[in-house]
Scaffold this motif. Sequence first.
Motif, mmCIF file in Angstrom:
data_model
loop_
_atom_site.group_PDB
_atom_site.id
_atom_site.type_symbol
_atom_site.label_atom_id
_atom_site.label_comp_id
_atom_site.label_asym_id
_atom_site.label_seq_id
_atom_site.Cartn_x
_atom_site.Cartn_y
_atom_site.Cartn_z
ATOM 1 N N LEU A 68 79.199 62.251 29.038
ATOM 2 C CA LEU A 68 78.071 61.493 28.514
ATOM 3 C C LEU A 68 77.678 60.412 29.503
ATOM 4 O O LEU A 68 78.530 59.694 30.022
ATOM 5 N N ASP A 69 76.370 60.300 29.764
ATOM 6 C CA ASP A 69 75.864 59.133 30.464
ATOM 7 C C ASP A 69 75.295 58.168 29.431
ATOM 8 O O ASP A 69 75.411 58.393 28.219
ATOM 9 N N LEU A 70 74.702 57.076 29.885
ATOM 10 C CA LEU A 70 74.254 56.049 28.944
ATOM 11 C C LEU A 70 73.168 56.572 28.013
ATOM 12 O O LEU A 70 73.185 56.303 26.802
ATOM 13 N N LYS A 71 72.228 57.359 28.547
ATOM 14 C CA LYS A 71 71.126 57.844 27.718
ATOM 15 C C LYS A 71 71.624 58.847 26.679
ATOM 16 O O LYS A 71 71.258 58.760 25.497
ATOM 17 N N SER A 72 72.447 59.807 27.105
ATOM 18 C CA SER A 72 72.961 60.792 26.154
ATOM 19 C C SER A 72 73.867 60.129 25.119
ATOM 20 O O SER A 72 73.855 60.497 23.945
ATOM 21 N N PHE A 73 74.647 59.134 25.544
ATOM 22 C CA PHE A 73 75.485 58.395 24.584
ATOM 23 C C PHE A 73 74.614 57.717 23.536
ATOM 24 O O PHE A 73 74.918 57.763 22.338
ATOM 25 N N SER A 74 73.522 57.086 23.964
ATOM 26 C CA SER A 74 72.639 56.391 23.021
ATOM 27 C C SER A 74 71.980 57.367 22.059
ATOM 28 O O SER A 74 71.891 57.112 20.845
ATOM 29 N N LEU A 75 71.517 58.506 22.579
ATOM 30 C CA LEU A 75 70.850 59.485 21.720
ATOM 31 C C LEU A 75 71.820 60.077 20.703
ATOM 32 O O LEU A 75 71.487 60.202 19.518
ATOM 33 N N ILE A 76 73.017 60.446 21.158
ATOM 34 C CA ILE A 76 73.986 61.045 20.241
ATOM 35 C C ILE A 76 74.460 60.022 19.214
ATOM 36 O O ILE A 76 74.662 60.346 18.039
ATOM 37 N N PHE A 77 74.627 58.783 19.636
ATOM 38 C CA PHE A 77 74.999 57.733 18.682
ATOM 39 C C PHE A 77 73.914 57.561 17.635
ATOM 40 O O PHE A 77 74.209 57.389 16.444
ATOM 41 N N LEU A 78 72.641 57.632 18.043
ATOM 42 C CA LEU A 78 71.526 57.471 17.106
ATOM 43 C C LEU A 78 71.463 58.626 16.114
ATOM 44 O O LEU A 78 71.337 58.406 14.898
ATOM 45 N N VAL A 79 71.548 59.862 16.606
ATOM 46 C CA VAL A 79 71.456 61.003 15.689
ATOM 47 C C VAL A 79 72.676 61.066 14.774
ATOM 48 O O VAL A 79 72.571 61.517 13.616
ATOM 49 N N SER A 80 73.838 60.610 15.254
ATOM 50 C CA SER A 80 75.014 60.549 14.384
ATOM 51 C C SER A 80 74.819 59.515 13.287
ATOM 52 O O SER A 80 75.193 59.740 12.123
ATOM 53 N N LEU A 81 74.229 58.383 13.639
ATOM 54 C CA LEU A 81 73.984 57.332 12.656
ATOM 55 C C LEU A 81 72.993 57.779 11.590
ATOM 56 O O LEU A 81 73.194 57.566 10.388
ATOM 57 N N VAL A 82 71.915 58.443 12.019
ATOM 58 C CA VAL A 82 70.869 58.862 11.088
ATOM 59 C C VAL A 82 71.290 60.095 10.292
ATOM 60 O O VAL A 82 71.157 60.149 9.068
ATOM 61 N N GLY A 83 71.799 61.130 11.003
ATOM 62 C CA GLY A 83 72.053 62.412 10.359
ATOM 63 C C GLY A 83 73.375 62.525 9.650
ATOM 64 O O GLY A 83 73.511 63.362 8.744
ATOM 65 N N ILE A 84 74.364 61.708 10.030
ATOM 66 C CA ILE A 84 75.678 61.801 9.396
ATOM 67 C C ILE A 84 75.963 60.582 8.533
ATOM 68 O O ILE A 84 76.129 60.688 7.320
ATOM 69 N N THR A 85 75.997 59.405 9.162
ATOM 70 C CA THR A 85 76.455 58.210 8.441
ATOM 71 C C THR A 85 75.485 57.809 7.333
ATOM 72 O O THR A 85 75.853 57.737 6.148
ATOM 73 N N ILE A 86 74.232 57.534 7.685
ATOM 74 C CA ILE A 86 73.257 57.091 6.679
ATOM 75 C C ILE A 86 72.904 58.226 5.736
ATOM 76 O O ILE A 86 72.878 58.045 4.509
ATOM 77 N N ASN A 87 72.632 59.399 6.282
ATOM 78 C CA ASN A 87 72.207 60.524 5.459
ATOM 79 C C ASN A 87 73.254 60.900 4.413
ATOM 80 O O ASN A 87 72.949 61.017 3.222
ATOM 81 N N GLN A 88 74.499 61.072 4.831
ATOM 82 C CA GLN A 88 75.523 61.519 3.892
ATOM 83 C C GLN A 88 75.884 60.443 2.880
ATOM 84 O O GLN A 88 76.197 60.754 1.725
ATOM 85 N N ASN A 89 75.868 59.174 3.295
ATOM 86 C CA ASN A 89 76.132 58.112 2.317
ATOM 87 C C ASN A 89 75.055 58.061 1.246
ATOM 88 O O ASN A 89 75.357 57.914 0.049
ATOM 89 N N LEU A 90 73.789 58.186 1.651
ATOM 90 C CA LEU A 90 72.708 58.212 0.675
ATOM 91 C C LEU A 90 72.791 59.441 -0.218
ATOM 92 O O LEU A 90 72.604 59.358 -1.442
ATOM 93 N N TYR A 91 73.095 60.588 0.391
ATOM 94 C CA TYR A 91 73.127 61.831 -0.374
ATOM 95 C C TYR A 91 74.237 61.809 -1.430
ATOM 96 O O TYR A 91 74.009 62.161 -2.598
ATOM 97 N N LEU A 92 75.437 61.387 -1.047
ATOM 98 C CA LEU A 92 76.540 61.423 -1.987
ATOM 99 C C LEU A 92 76.432 60.347 -3.063
ATOM 100 O O LEU A 92 76.865 60.555 -4.203
ATOM 101 N N GLU A 93 75.826 59.207 -2.716
ATOM 102 C CA GLU A 93 75.553 58.212 -3.760
ATOM 103 C C GLU A 93 74.544 58.768 -4.755
ATOM 104 O O GLU A 93 74.696 58.596 -5.973
#
Length: 367
Positions: A68-93
């Motif tokens: 990972l370089d800085l750009k790919s790290f930032s993009l993957i961190f963003l999609v993980s935050l949106v698609g996994i962390t926020i999405n799944q917490n909202l869905y299961l609640e």
Amino acid sequence: MGKFEEYKPAMAMIGIQMCYAGVTLSARATMVNGLSPRVFILYRQAFATIFIFPFLYFSRGKPKISSLDLKSFSLIFLVSLVGITINQNLYLEGLYLASSAMGSAVGNIIPAITFLISFLAGYEKVNLRDKRGLAKIAGTILCVAGATSMTLLRGPKILNSESTLPVANAVLGDLKDQNMWLFGCLFLFSSTLCWSFWLTLQVPISAYYPDHLSLSAWMCLFGTIQCAVVTFFLEKDPNAWILHSYSEFATCLYAGVGASALSFTVQAWAISKRGPVFSALFNPLCTVIVTILAALFFQEEIYIGSLLGGLGVIMGLYIVLWGKAKDLMMNEEQRDSENDSDVKIHNEDFSNTKNCNRDLEDPLLSK
């Protein structure tokens, strides 16, 4: 043997939808019985990470994971935050506050919302003079209207008006309040927005980081770290972090390995064989499975408003997919024409080269 190979993608997609239905039902039953949704998400992502990295290692024969370089790290961190962390917490609640049937049914509007976001982002084109272009817009509106009616127009009960079975009382408890239902539906709709944004973000990130298997592994790892941070701040009770039964452990393991890690690989294979429209056609199957099983085994109530809204969502989904089918056919025809042009140019070049060689072999002056 040929027929079996032809039906393999359909069998794989049916298996994935059954897996998703099982996760929806088992997760709701486990959470209502005491497991924290945030702890469930954390262990789900942890099990997915533990599974996918060894799978990546052994499938390639050597530890080859794209760096990972800085750009790919930032993009993957963003999609993980949106698609996994926020999405799944909202869905299961939302799944905890509403119902299993609602949780699976709301997911059917994801293709329509994704189409709308992709259109606004410039990834999707709409021809208002073409009937298929109008079908995309009409289908999107119908999906949104159906999802809204599922939330606001519950209407009279048509199934399980009174829960009489002991298993129903154990699983459902006293979650009958209208406000809780409304908040649950809002959480579910918010999760579909996050997932649609996640799907749209796959276009730029896949172009920059084309190693999809390594991308999935990094997303699982980042999602685990993010979910651990969220759970650390929101779950103050240390006892909530403990899995108290084998059923809770089995549910987290099944969701992590089946729905988070393994389903990505199988679905990617099916899409590579038949395309994304073929994959999306099976989404309503999960709704049907969950609704039937939840009504039979958990005695979840079914309302007329929810039923009509669900039918509207499914109808709108297929209208959008019908409109999208022409785009895929046009893309395939364009690729075929480009391949034919390349073959034609290659043949012309070969013919010219052969003629030049013949001219060089002929004598300049014939007797």
